[in-house]
Design a protein around this motif. Sequence first.
Motif, PDB file in Angstrom:
ATOM      1  N   VAL A   1      86.016  21.256  33.638  1.00  0.00           N
ATOM      2  CA  VAL A   1      84.977  21.428  32.630  1.00  0.00           C
ATOM      3  C   VAL A   1      83.971  20.290  32.839  1.00  0.00           C
TER       4      VAL A   1
ATOM      5  N   PRO B   1      81.103  17.864  31.836  1.00  0.00           N
ATOM      6  CA  PRO B   1      80.664  17.323  30.540  1.00  0.00           C
ATOM      7  C   PRO B   1      79.254  17.754  30.134  1.00  0.00           C
TER       8      PRO B   1
ATOM      9  N   GLY C   1      79.160  21.760  29.457  1.00  0.00           N
ATOM     10  CA  GLY C   1      80.465  22.397  29.303  1.00  0.00           C
ATOM     11  C   GLY C   1      80.750  23.543  30.248  1.00  0.00           C
TER      12      GLY C   1
ATOM     13  N   ARG D   1      82.832  28.542  29.964  1.00  0.00           N
ATOM     14  CA  ARG D   1      82.313  27.449  29.163  1.00  0.00           C
ATOM     15  C   ARG D   1      83.481  26.755  28.471  1.00  0.00           C
TER      16      ARG D   1
ATOM     17  N   THR E   1      84.676  23.310  25.620  1.00  0.00           N
ATOM     18  CA  THR E   1      84.406  22.183  24.730  1.00  0.00           C
ATOM     19  C   THR E   1      85.641  21.292  24.773  1.00  0.00           C
TER      20      THR E   1
ATOM     21  N   VAL F   1      88.286  26.723  25.712  1.00  0.00           N
ATOM     22  CA  VAL F   1      87.626  27.213  26.922  1.00  0.00           C
ATOM     23  C   VAL F   1      87.452  28.712  26.793  1.00  0.00           C
TER      24      VAL F   1
END
Length: 124
Positions: free
Chosen positions: A15, A17, A20, A47, A49, A53
């Motif tokens: 992922v 940063p 995302g 995507r 966070t 996911v």
Amino acid sequence: MTVDGELHAMLAFKVFPAGGQVVGKYTLVHFDSSGQEVRTKTDFNGRGTGTMVELDGLLDYGAVTGTLSKDRKRLTFDSTFGVEKEQWKIITSKEVFESAVTKYAKRFESCSKKKDYNPCEGVE
């Protein structure tokens, strides 16, 4: 990674940063009736966070959503893909997955040497 009988599955992804974005590879391993290992690899994206996911490219329709457990040791998905398990264990490296596959493959060592038709059928 998750294991469901003879099926071993691993999601390896990153992922990023900034934004995302998720990029990864899905590996599914099973053993045929001759005891031979069969691997399927699929690229996916999505995507993510801090605790969720959303992965595209694993199903024929839509995305799969995964939620990270509070102890950060499991991902739970809202649907199954490839294996009939929704909860996946987070592992430290690809070697952990490969070790589990190798350990399972030992079940087929004796039957795969036979000359019979489908000598490993029914091995669990």
